[in-house]
Motif scaffolding. Structure first.
Motif, PDB file in Angstrom:
ATOM      1  N   VAL A  45       0.829  -1.206   0.000  1.00 40.29           N
ATOM      2  CA  VAL A  45       0.000   0.000   0.000  1.00 40.29           C
ATOM      3  C   VAL A  45       0.863   1.257   0.000  1.00 40.29           C
ATOM      4  CG1 VAL A  45      -1.717   1.305   1.315  1.00 40.29           C
ATOM      5  CG2 VAL A  45      -1.941  -1.168   1.078  1.00 40.29           C
ATOM      6  N   TRP A  46       1.975   1.259   0.775  1.00 44.13           N
ATOM      7  CA  TRP A  46       2.797   2.462   0.877  1.00 44.13           C
ATOM      8  C   TRP A  46       3.433   2.851  -0.462  1.00 44.13           C
ATOM      9  CZ3 TRP A  46       3.310   6.832   2.801  1.00 44.13           C
ATOM     10  CH2 TRP A  46       4.520   7.512   2.900  1.00 44.13           C
ATOM     11  N   PRO A  47       4.045   1.924  -1.234  1.00 41.10           N
ATOM     12  CA  PRO A  47       4.518   2.320  -2.575  1.00 41.10           C
ATOM     13  C   PRO A  47       3.394   2.807  -3.480  1.00 41.10           C
ATOM     14  CG  PRO A  47       5.513   0.256  -1.923  1.00 41.10           C
ATOM     15  CD  PRO A  47       4.455   0.558  -0.904  1.00 41.10           C
ATOM     16  N   LEU A  48       2.200   2.231  -3.332  1.00 44.75           N
ATOM     17  CA  LEU A  48       1.067   2.680  -4.136  1.00 44.75           C
ATOM     18  C   LEU A  48       0.710   4.128  -3.808  1.00 44.75           C
ATOM     19  CD1 LEU A  48      -1.224   2.016  -6.124  1.00 44.75           C
ATOM     20  CD2 LEU A  48      -2.548   1.183  -4.182  1.00 44.75           C
ATOM     21  N   ILE A  49       0.717   4.478  -2.517  1.00 42.94           N
ATOM     22  CA  ILE A  49       0.398   5.850  -2.120  1.00 42.94           C
ATOM     23  C   ILE A  49       1.463   6.812  -2.620  1.00 42.94           C
ATOM     24  CG2 ILE A  49       0.118   7.363  -0.130  1.00 42.94           C
ATOM     25  CD1 ILE A  49      -1.084   5.022   1.376  1.00 42.94           C
ATOM     26  N   GLY A 157      19.088   0.135  10.620  1.00 41.10           N
ATOM     27  CA  GLY A 157      19.189   1.266   9.696  1.00 41.10           C
ATOM     28  C   GLY A 157      19.415   0.826   8.263  1.00 41.10           C
ATOM     29  N   VAL A 158      20.282  -0.179   8.075  1.00 43.88           N
ATOM     30  CA  VAL A 158      20.515  -0.691   6.721  1.00 43.88           C
ATOM     31  C   VAL A 158      19.241  -1.297   6.149  1.00 43.88           C
ATOM     32  CG1 VAL A 158      21.784  -2.430   5.397  1.00 43.88           C
ATOM     33  CG2 VAL A 158      22.972  -1.051   7.117  1.00 43.88           C
ATOM     34  N   SER A 159      18.498  -2.030   6.984  1.00 44.68           N
ATOM     35  CA  SER A 159      17.233  -2.600   6.529  1.00 44.68           C
ATOM     36  C   SER A 159      16.241  -1.516   6.144  1.00 44.68           C
ATOM     37  CB  SER A 159      16.647  -3.489   7.627  1.00 44.68           C
ATOM     38  OG  SER A 159      15.379  -3.985   7.254  1.00 44.68           O
ATOM     39  N   THR A 160      16.213  -0.433   6.928  1.00 40.24           N
ATOM     40  CA  THR A 160      15.301   0.672   6.611  1.00 40.24           C
ATOM     41  C   THR A 160      15.673   1.319   5.292  1.00 40.24           C
ATOM     42  OG1 THR A 160      14.954   1.081   8.973  1.00 40.24           O
ATOM     43  CG2 THR A 160      14.369   2.846   7.445  1.00 40.24           C
ATOM     44  N   VAL A 161      16.986   1.530   5.070  1.00 36.01           N
ATOM     45  CA  VAL A 161      17.432   2.125   3.808  1.00 36.01           C
ATOM     46  C   VAL A 161      17.091   1.213   2.634  1.00 36.01           C
ATOM     47  CG1 VAL A 161      19.470   2.832   2.500  1.00 36.01           C
ATOM     48  CG2 VAL A 161      19.238   3.485   4.904  1.00 36.01           C
ATOM     49  N   PHE A 162      17.298  -0.101   2.802  1.00 36.70           N
ATOM     50  CA  PHE A 162      16.974  -1.039   1.731  1.00 36.70           C
ATOM     51  C   PHE A 162      15.485  -1.034   1.418  1.00 36.70           C
ATOM     52  CE2 PHE A 162      15.725  -5.346   0.393  1.00 36.70           C
ATOM     53  CZ  PHE A 162      16.477  -5.441  -0.769  1.00 36.70           C
ATOM     54  N   ASN A 163      14.659  -1.035   2.461  1.00 38.89           N
ATOM     55  CA  ASN A 163      13.210  -0.984   2.240  1.00 38.89           C
ATOM     56  C   ASN A 163      12.807   0.326   1.568  1.00 38.89           C
ATOM     57  OD1 ASN A 163      12.826  -3.493   3.453  1.00 38.89           O
ATOM     58  ND2 ASN A 163      12.528  -2.608   5.490  1.00 38.89           N
ATOM     59  N   GLY A 164      13.482   1.414   1.939  1.00 40.84           N
ATOM     60  CA  GLY A 164      13.196   2.686   1.278  1.00 40.84           C
ATOM     61  C   GLY A 164      13.543   2.658  -0.201  1.00 40.84           C
ATOM     62  N   VAL A 166      13.639  -0.055  -2.117  1.00 34.60           N
ATOM     63  CA  VAL A 166      12.651  -0.919  -2.773  1.00 34.60           C
ATOM     64  C   VAL A 166      11.343  -0.166  -2.984  1.00 34.60           C
ATOM     65  CG1 VAL A 166      11.263  -3.007  -2.504  1.00 34.60           C
ATOM     66  CG2 VAL A 166      13.691  -3.039  -1.926  1.00 34.60           C
ATOM     67  N   THR A 167      10.919   0.588  -1.966  1.00 37.39           N
ATOM     68  CA  THR A 167       9.692   1.381  -2.088  1.00 37.39           C
ATOM     69  C   THR A 167       9.813   2.423  -3.188  1.00 37.39           C
ATOM     70  OG1 THR A 167       9.192   1.071   0.260  1.00 37.39           O
ATOM     71  CG2 THR A 167       8.132   2.921  -0.853  1.00 37.39           C
ATOM     72  N   ALA A 168      10.969   3.080  -3.266  1.00 36.44           N
ATOM     73  CA  ALA A 168      11.163   4.113  -4.294  1.00 36.44           C
ATOM     74  C   ALA A 168      11.125   3.510  -5.692  1.00 36.44           C
ATOM     75  CB  ALA A 168      12.493   4.839  -4.051  1.00 36.44           C
ATOM     76  N   VAL A 169      11.801   2.381  -5.888  1.00 35.74           N
ATOM     77  CA  VAL A 169      11.820   1.753  -7.218  1.00 35.74           C
ATOM     78  C   VAL A 169      10.423   1.280  -7.603  1.00 35.74           C
ATOM     79  CG1 VAL A 169      12.716  -0.195  -8.540  1.00 35.74           C
ATOM     80  CG2 VAL A 169      14.243   1.100  -7.042  1.00 35.74           C
ATOM     81  N   PHE A 173       8.041   2.643 -10.815  1.00 37.65           N
ATOM     82  CA  PHE A 173       7.408   1.822 -11.849  1.00 37.65           C
ATOM     83  C   PHE A 173       5.889   2.016 -11.848  1.00 37.65           C
ATOM     84  CE2 PHE A 173      11.442  -0.512 -11.917  1.00 37.65           C
ATOM     85  CZ  PHE A 173      11.586  -0.739 -13.280  1.00 37.65           C
ATOM     86  N   LEU A 174       5.296   2.069 -10.660  1.00 31.52           N
ATOM     87  CA  LEU A 174       3.855   2.298 -10.597  1.00 31.52           C
ATOM     88  C   LEU A 174       3.487   3.667 -11.170  1.00 31.52           C
ATOM     89  CD1 LEU A 174       3.007   0.841  -7.061  1.00 31.52           C
ATOM     90  CD2 LEU A 174       2.411  -0.131  -9.282  1.00 31.52           C
TER      91      LEU A 174
END
Length: 371
Positions: A45-49, A157-164, A166-169, A173-174
């Motif tokens: 949902v968050w990448p969609l928003i 912190g590294v996990s948060t950056v990675f998730n960020g 992934v969300t941005a990419v 695309f969306l």
């Protein structure tokens, strides 16, 4: 007889209240279930928003190219590439000047620490160098003893950056697909829904899209006002890195409350290490004044006018969203309140009684005779 009627009315009123309370309880349970499901699906949902927010910013250019005869895929591709170039340019405006003046900033930080030590050594604190050294050694011991927690913090912190990332990419695309196939969505939705829903849901979706676009544009305008006024104040005071700080202020404006605090803190720290305490206090006063005007005057007025919400509703929505869900809640509170208002206004219009139209043989009311 009257006592019997009063008892019957009280019983009927109690039954009505019980029925309304039960229906309200069902609605609250359904809302809680919907929020729970939304939380479980938040990674999607968050990448969609985010993609919807980005699409509202870039759609005017895509629509302009489509009106000029460009194919949807080509227009969406060009707009997406231009958006990436603008984002890279914004990052360069922040990173390049900071890198070029990093030596001066490091020297300023060292000088600021030395001035702080000299101030602490004098009255009224009278803290000696041995006490400062002892405090530093104690802090280092505590840091060494908490290596495990520090490692876990770094991993988080590294996990948060990675998730960020992934969300941005995924949001990028969306956004491309929304720009390419967005106008097909409402006709497709109309064909999928049965009965009156085929009319009501697309209308509400179209109004919600317009409301979301109004929110993003108003937030960008508010961020531009912050960047101009704060950047002008920093330039007058003589603080270095005016352009990166102004760009950082504009970008941070899209995250209400916390973004402004972060950008202001960075500006005050740079003023402190480069110009001294007096200029840092002046910069702090400028930022506080601009943020007060932005938060209490500019933002409620602009967003209330564009979203159809009262300024007090905007302030309360940001406060409630921030207290419930932090930064994300503060960011989504105003558009969520505006979308709720869109749905409520549409339901109210549909459920209200239609205006009375006179029958063919019903005489029209006589016009008032002027006095």
């Amino acid at each position: 007889m009257s006592s019997t009627l009063s008892s019957a009315r009280a019983t009927a009123a109690l039954r009505t209240s019980a029925r309304v309370s039960a229906e309200l309880l069902v609605v609250l349970v359904m809302a809680a279930v919907a929020l729970w499901v939304l939380g479980r699906m938040w990674s999607v949902v968050w990448p969609l928003i985010v993609a919807l927010f980005l699409t509202t910013l870039t759609w005017p250019l895509a629509a302009f190219l489509r009106r000029r005869g460009w194919r949807p895929a080509l227009a969406a591709s060009v707009v997406t590439v231009l958006f990436l170039l603008v984002a890279a340019g914004i990052m360069a405006l922040i990173a390049v000047p900071v890198a070029s003046q990093s030596g001066e900033l490091v020297d300023g930080v060292a000088a600021g620490i030395q001035r702080l030590r000299e101030w602490a050594a004098g009255p009224p604190l009278n803290i000696g160098d041995d006490q400062i050294t002892g405090a530093f050694d104690t802090a280092m011991d505590r840091l060494q003893n908490s290596v495990g927690s520090a490692v876990s913090t770094v991993v988080t912190g590294v996990s948060t950056v990675f998730n960020g990332l992934v969300t941005a990419v995924l949001a990028l695309f969306l956004m491309f697909f929304f720009l390419k196939d967005g106008p097909r969505f409402l006709p497709w939705l109309t064909r999928q829904l049965p009965g009156r829903l085929a009319t009501d849901v697309p209308v509400v979706a179209a109004r919600g899209w317009l409301t979301l676009g109004s929110f993003v544009r108003s937030q960008a305008f508010v961020g531009l006002l912050d960047a101009v006024f704060i950047g002008l104040g920093l330039w007058i005071v003589g603080v270095p890195l005016v352009l990166p700080l102004a760009v950082l202020t504009f970008v941070s404006a899209f995250v209400p409350i916390v973004g402004a605090l972060f950008a202001g803190l960075v500006a005050v720290l740079i003023a402190l290490v480069s110009n001294g305490l007096t200029d840092a206090l002046i910069v702090l006063a400028i930022i506080v004044a601009v943020q007060q005007l932005e938060g209490n005057v500019f933002q409620p007025m602009i967003q209330s006018r564009g979203l159809g919400l009262h300024a007090a509703v905007v302030l309360l929505a940001v406060t409630l969203g921030g207290s419930l869900a932090g930064v994300v809640g503060a960011l989504l509170a105003v558009p969520a309140a505006a979308l709720i208002a869109v749905v409520w206004n549409y339901l109210r219009d549909q459920l209200s009684d239609p205006p009375h139209e006179p029958e063919a043989d019903e005489p029209l009311p006589a016009a008032p005779v002027p006095s």
